[in-house]
Design a protein around this motif. Structure first.
Motif, PDB file in Angstrom:
ATOM      1  N   GLU A 270       0.847  -1.192   0.000  1.00 34.07           N
ATOM      2  CA  GLU A 270       0.000   0.000   0.000  1.00 34.07           C
ATOM      3  C   GLU A 270       0.880   1.238   0.000  1.00 34.07           C
ATOM      4  OE1 GLU A 270      -2.845   0.238   3.164  1.00 34.07           O
ATOM      5  OE2 GLU A 270      -3.316  -1.893   3.007  1.00 34.07           O
ATOM      6  N   LEU A 271       0.392   2.274  -0.629  1.00 32.38           N
ATOM      7  CA  LEU A 271       1.054   3.566  -0.593  1.00 32.38           C
ATOM      8  C   LEU A 271       0.044   4.587  -0.097  1.00 32.38           C
ATOM      9  CD1 LEU A 271       3.478   5.422  -1.249  1.00 32.38           C
ATOM     10  CD2 LEU A 271       2.480   5.710  -3.520  1.00 32.38           C
ATOM     11  N   VAL A 272       0.445   5.364   0.900  1.00 31.12           N
ATOM     12  CA  VAL A 272      -0.442   6.368   1.478  1.00 31.12           C
ATOM     13  C   VAL A 272       0.291   7.705   1.499  1.00 31.12           C
ATOM     14  CG1 VAL A 272      -1.716   7.057   3.540  1.00 31.12           C
ATOM     15  CG2 VAL A 272      -1.541   4.637   2.938  1.00 31.12           C
ATOM     16  N   PHE A 273      -0.332   8.721   0.924  1.00 29.18           N
ATOM     17  CA  PHE A 273       0.169  10.085   1.003  1.00 29.18           C
ATOM     18  C   PHE A 273      -0.638  10.789   2.086  1.00 29.18           C
ATOM     19  CE2 PHE A 273       1.700   9.029  -3.154  1.00 29.18           C
ATOM     20  CZ  PHE A 273       2.815   9.828  -3.366  1.00 29.18           C
ATOM     21  N   THR A 274       0.020  11.315   3.107  1.00 26.22           N
ATOM     22  CA  THR A 274      -0.721  12.064   4.116  1.00 26.22           C
ATOM     23  C   THR A 274      -1.164  13.390   3.504  1.00 26.22           C
ATOM     24  OG1 THR A 274       1.237  13.176   4.989  1.00 26.22           O
ATOM     25  CG2 THR A 274       0.634  11.046   5.991  1.00 26.22           C
ATOM     26  N   PRO A 275      -2.287  13.938   3.968  1.00 27.27           N
ATOM     27  CA  PRO A 275      -2.729  15.236   3.455  1.00 27.27           C
ATOM     28  C   PRO A 275      -1.673  16.328   3.633  1.00 27.27           C
ATOM     29  CG  PRO A 275      -4.504  14.194   4.669  1.00 27.27           C
ATOM     30  CD  PRO A 275      -3.277  13.343   4.874  1.00 27.27           C
ATOM     31  N   ALA A 276      -0.947  16.279   4.741  1.00 27.12           N
ATOM     32  CA  ALA A 276       0.093  17.289   4.988  1.00 27.12           C
ATOM     33  C   ALA A 276       1.224  17.165   3.969  1.00 27.12           C
ATOM     34  CB  ALA A 276       0.632  17.154   6.406  1.00 27.12           C
ATOM     35  N   ALA A 277       1.557  15.940   3.575  1.00 21.03           N
ATOM     36  CA  ALA A 277       2.613  15.737   2.578  1.00 21.03           C
ATOM     37  C   ALA A 277       2.163  16.266   1.215  1.00 21.03           C
ATOM     38  CB  ALA A 277       2.977  14.260   2.474  1.00 21.03           C
ATOM     39  N   LEU A 278       0.911  15.993   0.853  1.00 20.84           N
ATOM     40  CA  LEU A 278       0.396  16.510  -0.419  1.00 20.84           C
ATOM     41  C   LEU A 278       0.346  18.034  -0.406  1.00 20.84           C
ATOM     42  CD1 LEU A 278      -2.459  13.982  -1.225  1.00 20.84           C
ATOM     43  CD2 LEU A 278      -0.328  14.313  -2.480  1.00 20.84           C
ATOM     44  N   LYS A 279      -0.027  18.598   0.733  1.00 25.09           N
ATOM     45  CA  LYS A 279      -0.077  20.059   0.856  1.00 25.09           C
ATOM     46  C   LYS A 279       1.323  20.650   0.683  1.00 25.09           C
ATOM     47  CE  LYS A 279      -2.343  23.773   2.663  1.00 25.09           C
ATOM     48  NZ  LYS A 279      -3.276  24.466   1.811  1.00 25.09           N
ATOM     49  N   LEU A 280       2.330  19.998   1.252  1.00 26.58           N
ATOM     50  CA  LEU A 280       3.705  20.471   1.122  1.00 26.58           C
ATOM     51  C   LEU A 280       4.178  20.389  -0.325  1.00 26.58           C
ATOM     52  CD1 LEU A 280       6.242  21.559   2.472  1.00 26.58           C
ATOM     53  CD2 LEU A 280       6.901  19.190   2.971  1.00 26.58           C
ATOM     54  N   VAL A 281       3.840  19.303  -1.012  1.00 21.13           N
ATOM     55  CA  VAL A 281       4.189  19.175  -2.439  1.00 21.13           C
ATOM     56  C   VAL A 281       3.538  20.307  -3.226  1.00 21.13           C
ATOM     57  CG1 VAL A 281       3.826  17.766  -4.509  1.00 21.13           C
ATOM     58  CG2 VAL A 281       4.629  16.697  -2.401  1.00 21.13           C
ATOM     59  N   ALA A 282       2.266  20.564  -2.959  1.00 22.24           N
ATOM     60  CA  ALA A 282       1.546  21.622  -3.675  1.00 22.24           C
ATOM     61  C   ALA A 282       2.151  22.993  -3.375  1.00 22.24           C
ATOM     62  CB  ALA A 282       0.065  21.595  -3.293  1.00 22.24           C
ATOM     63  N   GLU A 283       2.505  23.247  -2.136  1.00 25.22           N
ATOM     64  CA  GLU A 283       3.091  24.548  -1.782  1.00 25.22           C
ATOM     65  C   GLU A 283       4.458  24.735  -2.424  1.00 25.22           C
ATOM     66  OE1 GLU A 283       3.027  24.538   2.473  1.00 25.22           O
ATOM     67  OE2 GLU A 283       0.884  25.014   2.564  1.00 25.22           O
ATOM     68  N   ARG A 284       5.272  23.686  -2.405  1.00 22.15           N
ATOM     69  CA  ARG A 284       6.587  23.781  -3.058  1.00 22.15           C
ATOM     70  C   ARG A 284       6.448  24.036  -4.545  1.00 22.15           C
ATOM     71  NH1 ARG A 284      11.020  19.468  -0.882  1.00 22.15           N
ATOM     72  NH2 ARG A 284      11.453  20.568   1.051  1.00 22.15           N
ATOM     73  N   THR A 285       5.516  23.346  -5.155  1.00 20.09           N
ATOM     74  CA  THR A 285       5.284  23.519  -6.587  1.00 20.09           C
ATOM     75  C   THR A 285       4.789  24.918  -6.883  1.00 20.09           C
ATOM     76  OG1 THR A 285       4.731  21.181  -6.743  1.00 20.09           O
ATOM     77  CG2 THR A 285       4.055  22.573  -8.564  1.00 20.09           C
ATOM     78  N   GLN A 286       3.910  25.419  -6.040  1.00 21.65           N
ATOM     79  CA  GLN A 286       3.379  26.767  -6.244  1.00 21.65           C
ATOM     80  C   GLN A 286       4.477  27.810  -6.064  1.00 21.65           C
ATOM     81  OE1 GLN A 286       0.192  27.961  -3.644  1.00 21.65           O
ATOM     82  NE2 GLN A 286      -0.809  29.020  -5.328  1.00 21.65           N
ATOM     83  N   ASN A 287       5.350  27.619  -5.103  1.00 22.05           N
ATOM     84  CA  ASN A 287       6.457  28.557  -4.895  1.00 22.05           C
ATOM     85  C   ASN A 287       7.414  28.567  -6.079  1.00 22.05           C
ATOM     86  OD1 ASN A 287       5.455  29.315  -2.412  1.00 22.05           O
ATOM     87  ND2 ASN A 287       6.752  27.905  -1.279  1.00 22.05           N
ATOM     88  N   LEU A 288       7.614  27.404  -6.698  1.00 16.65           N
ATOM     89  CA  LEU A 288       8.484  27.309  -7.869  1.00 16.65           C
ATOM     90  C   LEU A 288       7.785  27.763  -9.148  1.00 16.65           C
ATOM     91  CD1 LEU A 288      10.158  23.860  -7.160  1.00 16.65           C
ATOM     92  CD2 LEU A 288      11.211  26.115  -6.952  1.00 16.65           C
ATOM     93  N   LYS A 289       6.446  27.897  -9.072  1.00 16.38           N
ATOM     94  CA  LYS A 289       5.629  28.301 -10.228  1.00 16.38           C
ATOM     95  C   LYS A 289       5.783  27.321 -11.384  1.00 16.38           C
ATOM     96  CE  LYS A 289       5.576  33.095  -9.128  1.00 16.38           C
ATOM     97  NZ  LYS A 289       5.907  33.926  -8.373  1.00 16.38           N
ATOM     98  N   THR A 290       5.805  26.020 -11.048  1.00 17.41           N
ATOM     99  CA  THR A 290       5.976  25.001 -12.073  1.00 17.41           C
ATOM    100  C   THR A 290       4.695  24.244 -12.382  1.00 17.41           C
ATOM    101  OG1 THR A 290       6.746  23.470 -10.368  1.00 17.41           O
ATOM    102  CG2 THR A 290       8.427  24.658 -11.622  1.00 17.41           C
ATOM    103  N   GLY A 291       3.620  24.508 -11.654  1.00 12.19           N
ATOM    104  CA  GLY A 291       2.333  23.907 -11.953  1.00 12.19           C
ATOM    105  C   GLY A 291       2.286  22.407 -11.701  1.00 12.19           C
ATOM    106  N   VAL A 292       1.306  21.769 -12.342  1.00 10.82           N
ATOM    107  CA  VAL A 292       1.059  20.349 -12.122  1.00 10.82           C
ATOM    108  C   VAL A 292       2.238  19.501 -12.600  1.00 10.82           C
ATOM    109  CG1 VAL A 292      -0.491  18.436 -12.634  1.00 10.82           C
ATOM    110  CG2 VAL A 292      -1.425  20.707 -12.274  1.00 10.82           C
ATOM    111  N   ARG A 293       2.848  19.887 -13.693  1.00 12.13           N
ATOM    112  CA  ARG A 293       4.009  19.117 -14.171  1.00 12.13           C
ATOM    113  C   ARG A 293       5.160  19.185 -13.181  1.00 12.13           C
ATOM    114  NH1 ARG A 293       1.885  21.109 -19.012  1.00 12.13           N
ATOM    115  NH2 ARG A 293       1.247  19.444 -20.416  1.00 12.13           N
TER     116      ARG A 293
END
Length: 167
Positions: free
Chosen positions: A91-114
């Motif tokens: 099983e693989l589980v992503f915690t909501p906090a981990a997904l939020k951190l990925v999204a925030e890092r991506t947003q800070n880099l301005k790289t979007g979904v890719r």
């Protein structure tokens, strides 16, 4: 800046007192008003701009929207990795906090979904490589600490599913 100048609004760079969401909303509102003349003034060749029948500006995604693109669609990246792990009876589980951190890092880099995809793939590369060696019936938990590179991925045993045979 060109659109703000054309419509008589203020440029987004001069509003230091505005929060991140306000700046993002203002930038998205200005981008939605881009026209052919703005593209030519920006530096694109008029012949090229003339070949674009429709100008479709895209707005930046918020962290919540980035998280949704990673989890909600039928072929979302998180679901793909969960399916990949299930092939090895894990099983693989992503915690909501981990997904939020990925999204925030991506947003800070301005790289979007890719960019979020690239970040997750770089995080999961070694984990996927070692997956067959570790064996079945394990749960891999992606935590914020793992995303930050502070700790390895959390692995815990899982009871295997017992299937009953029909009589």
């Amino acid at each position: 800046d060109l659109v703000a100048k054309r419509i008589g609004g203020s440029s987004i760079g001069f509003r230091d007192h505005a929060g991140h969401h306000e700046k993002l909303a203002e930038a998205n509102a200005l981008i939605a008003q881009v026209n052919s003349e703005d593209l030519v003034e920006y530096g694109l060749i008029p012949e090229f701009v003339g070949r674009m029948p429709i100008i479709a500006p895209l707005s930046s995604l918020t962290s919540d929207e980035l998280m949704r693109t990673l989890t909600e669609p039928r072929n979302a990246l998180v679901r793909q990795y969960e399916s990949l792990f299930s092939l090895d009876d894990c099983e693989l589980v992503f915690t909501p906090a981990a997904l939020k951190l990925v999204a925030e890092r991506t947003q800070n880099l301005k790289t979007g979904v890719r960019g979020a995809r690239s970040l997750i793939e770089s995080l999961m590369l070694d984990v996927c490589y070692q997956l067959p060696e570790r064996g079945p019936n394990l749960r891999y938990v992606v935590t914020p600490e793992f995303v930050r590179g502070e700790v390895p991925i959390h692995i815990e045993p899982v009871k295997p599913n017992v299937q009953r045979e029909s009589a």
